[in-house]
Write a protein that holds these residues in place. Structure first.
Motif, PDB file in Angstrom:
ATOM      1  N   GLN A  23       0.835  -1.098   0.027  1.00 59.60           N
ATOM      2  CA  GLN A  23      -0.038  -0.084   0.054  1.00 59.60           C
ATOM      3  C   GLN A  23       1.006   1.120  -0.075  1.00 59.60           C
ATOM      4  O   GLN A  23       0.191   2.182  -0.468  1.00 59.60           O
ATOM      5  CB  GLN A  23      -0.997   0.040   1.210  1.00 59.60           C
ATOM      6  N   MET A  24       2.365   1.124   0.188  1.00 60.90           N
ATOM      7  CA  MET A  24       2.899   2.261   0.344  1.00 60.90           C
ATOM      8  C   MET A  24       3.796   2.583  -0.901  1.00 60.90           C
ATOM      9  O   MET A  24       4.523   3.375  -1.060  1.00 60.90           O
ATOM     10  CB  MET A  24       4.130   2.003   1.685  1.00 60.90           C
ATOM     11  N   VAL A  25       3.411   1.565  -2.054  1.00 60.13           N
ATOM     12  CA  VAL A  25       4.275   1.991  -3.209  1.00 60.13           C
ATOM     13  C   VAL A  25       4.288   3.199  -3.851  1.00 60.13           C
ATOM     14  O   VAL A  25       5.174   3.787  -4.410  1.00 60.13           O
ATOM     15  CB  VAL A  25       3.311   0.869  -4.390  1.00 60.13           C
ATOM     16  N   PRO A  26       3.203   4.038  -3.645  1.00 62.52           N
ATOM     17  CA  PRO A  26       3.290   5.478  -3.950  1.00 62.52           C
ATOM     18  C   PRO A  26       4.399   6.364  -3.220  1.00 62.52           C
ATOM     19  O   PRO A  26       4.939   7.046  -3.976  1.00 62.52           O
ATOM     20  CB  PRO A  26       1.812   6.204  -3.536  1.00 62.52           C
ATOM     21  N   ALA A  52       9.936  -8.614   0.083  1.00 61.55           N
ATOM     22  CA  ALA A  52      10.213  -9.552  -1.278  1.00 61.55           C
ATOM     23  C   ALA A  52       9.289  -9.096  -2.217  1.00 61.55           C
ATOM     24  O   ALA A  52       9.618  -8.955  -3.568  1.00 61.55           O
ATOM     25  CB  ALA A  52      10.283 -10.839  -0.984  1.00 61.55           C
ATOM     26  N   GLU A  53       8.030  -9.211  -1.982  1.00 57.95           N
ATOM     27  CA  GLU A  53       7.071  -8.912  -2.853  1.00 57.95           C
ATOM     28  C   GLU A  53       6.929  -7.461  -3.602  1.00 57.95           C
ATOM     29  O   GLU A  53       6.819  -7.232  -4.760  1.00 57.95           O
ATOM     30  CB  GLU A  53       5.674  -8.944  -2.307  1.00 57.95           C
ATOM     31  N   VAL A  54       7.361  -6.391  -2.870  1.00 56.02           N
ATOM     32  CA  VAL A  54       7.365  -5.079  -3.367  1.00 56.02           C
ATOM     33  C   VAL A  54       8.713  -4.913  -4.334  1.00 56.02           C
ATOM     34  O   VAL A  54       8.556  -4.136  -5.138  1.00 56.02           O
ATOM     35  CB  VAL A  54       7.376  -3.904  -2.149  1.00 56.02           C
ATOM     36  N   THR A  55       9.826  -5.515  -3.807  1.00 56.95           N
ATOM     37  CA  THR A  55      10.965  -5.248  -4.533  1.00 56.95           C
ATOM     38  C   THR A  55      10.578  -6.018  -6.023  1.00 56.95           C
ATOM     39  O   THR A  55      11.132  -5.657  -6.892  1.00 56.95           O
ATOM     40  CB  THR A  55      12.001  -6.118  -3.778  1.00 56.95           C
ATOM     41  N   ALA A  56       9.914  -7.059  -5.907  1.00 55.86           N
ATOM     42  CA  ALA A  56       9.753  -8.001  -7.000  1.00 55.86           C
ATOM     43  C   ALA A  56       8.752  -7.254  -8.061  1.00 55.86           C
ATOM     44  O   ALA A  56       8.835  -7.191  -9.319  1.00 55.86           O
ATOM     45  CB  ALA A  56       9.046  -9.526  -6.870  1.00 55.86           C
ATOM     46  N   ALA A  57       7.850  -6.473  -7.477  1.00 50.99           N
ATOM     47  CA  ALA A  57       6.584  -5.830  -8.260  1.00 50.99           C
ATOM     48  C   ALA A  57       7.129  -4.625  -8.759  1.00 50.99           C
ATOM     49  O   ALA A  57       6.786  -4.251  -9.796  1.00 50.99           O
ATOM     50  CB  ALA A  57       5.448  -5.549  -7.293  1.00 50.99           C
ATOM     51  N   THR A  58       8.333  -3.655  -8.009  1.00 52.12           N
ATOM     52  CA  THR A  58       8.515  -2.378  -8.329  1.00 52.12           C
ATOM     53  C   THR A  58       9.955  -2.250  -8.565  1.00 52.12           C
ATOM     54  O   THR A  58      10.418  -1.186  -9.190  1.00 52.12           O
ATOM     55  CB  THR A  58       8.201  -1.458  -7.092  1.00 52.12           C
ATOM     56  N   GLY A  59      10.927  -3.204  -8.385  1.00 48.15           N
ATOM     57  CA  GLY A  59      12.329  -3.060  -8.599  1.00 48.15           C
ATOM     58  C   GLY A  59      12.822  -2.098  -7.584  1.00 48.15           C
ATOM     59  O   GLY A  59      14.034  -1.713  -7.635  1.00 48.15           O
ATOM     60  N   VAL A  60      12.161  -1.659  -6.532  1.00 50.87           N
ATOM     61  CA  VAL A  60      12.686  -0.650  -5.548  1.00 50.87           C
ATOM     62  C   VAL A  60      13.610  -1.361  -4.595  1.00 50.87           C
ATOM     63  O   VAL A  60      13.205  -2.727  -4.315  1.00 50.87           O
ATOM     64  CB  VAL A  60      11.646  -0.091  -4.674  1.00 50.87           C
ATOM     65  N   THR A  61      14.489  -0.856  -4.296  1.00 49.19           N
ATOM     66  CA  THR A  61      15.374  -1.706  -3.491  1.00 49.19           C
ATOM     67  C   THR A  61      15.550  -1.006  -1.846  1.00 49.19           C
ATOM     68  O   THR A  61      15.424   0.069  -1.484  1.00 49.19           O
ATOM     69  CB  THR A  61      17.085  -1.139  -3.826  1.00 49.19           C
TER      70      THR A  61
END
Length: 165
Positions: A23-26, A52-61
């Motif tokens: 939910q914090m992707v923005p 791991a889920e967010v990194t896989a979905a967004t590429g954010v480190t």
């Protein structure tokens, strides 16, 4: 920028008080911001799976100090917080400690924070600002305000603690 999205205490009554990392992707996709994870359970369990889920979905480190025990090494945790430009936190001990250290701290809550006494900031911790409220399971529009604030700060248009609450 330090990030703590939920408390380690998530009993049934507290489950909906916090956001998921997804939910914090923005916030996480604001360019030129480096995120330091301040979750106590970031190496295992739910927080590690969310990262791991967010990194896989967004590429954010998402950066993590592997040799620092954020739960039990309070001095080390305080030193880490003191080295950050900004901390964005849910209503957690991380946010309280960051503000108590005098660090710019942006807090988000599911409702108005009682400790702010209707001022948008705690009178006891002048560097903490209540930046956004969210309704459990319906937060995407509210976090947009915080993301815009980060864009402005990254562009030099707004120092970390400025802006309306």
């Amino acid at each position: 920028m330090g990030l703590s999205w939920r408390s380690g205490l998530r009993s049934l009554g507290r489950q909906n008080l916090y956001l998921t990392l997804m939910q914090m992707v923005p916030l996480l996709t604001v360019p030129d911001i480096h995120f330091v994870v301040l979750q106590y359970d970031a190496r295992a369990g739910d927080a590690a799976a969310e990262m791991a889920e967010v990194t896989a979905a967004t590429g954010v480190t998402l950066r993590l100090w592997e040799d620092l025990d954020l739960r039990d090494d309070q001095e080390g945790g305080a030193a880490l917080l003191a080295g950050l430009d900004l901390v964005v936190s849910a209503g957690t001990a991380v946010g309280e400690l960051s503000a108590a250290l005098g660090m710019p701290t942006w807090r988000f809550h599911h409702m108005a924070a009682w400790a702010a006494l209707r001022t948008g900031a705690s009178p006891l911790m002048v560097t903490a600002h209540i930046r956004a409220y969210f309704i459990a399971n319906s937060s995407s529009g509210k976090l947009f305000f915080v993301a815009i604030s980060l864009h402005r700060a990254a562009d030099g248009g707004c120092p970390a603690g400025c802006g309306s609450s």
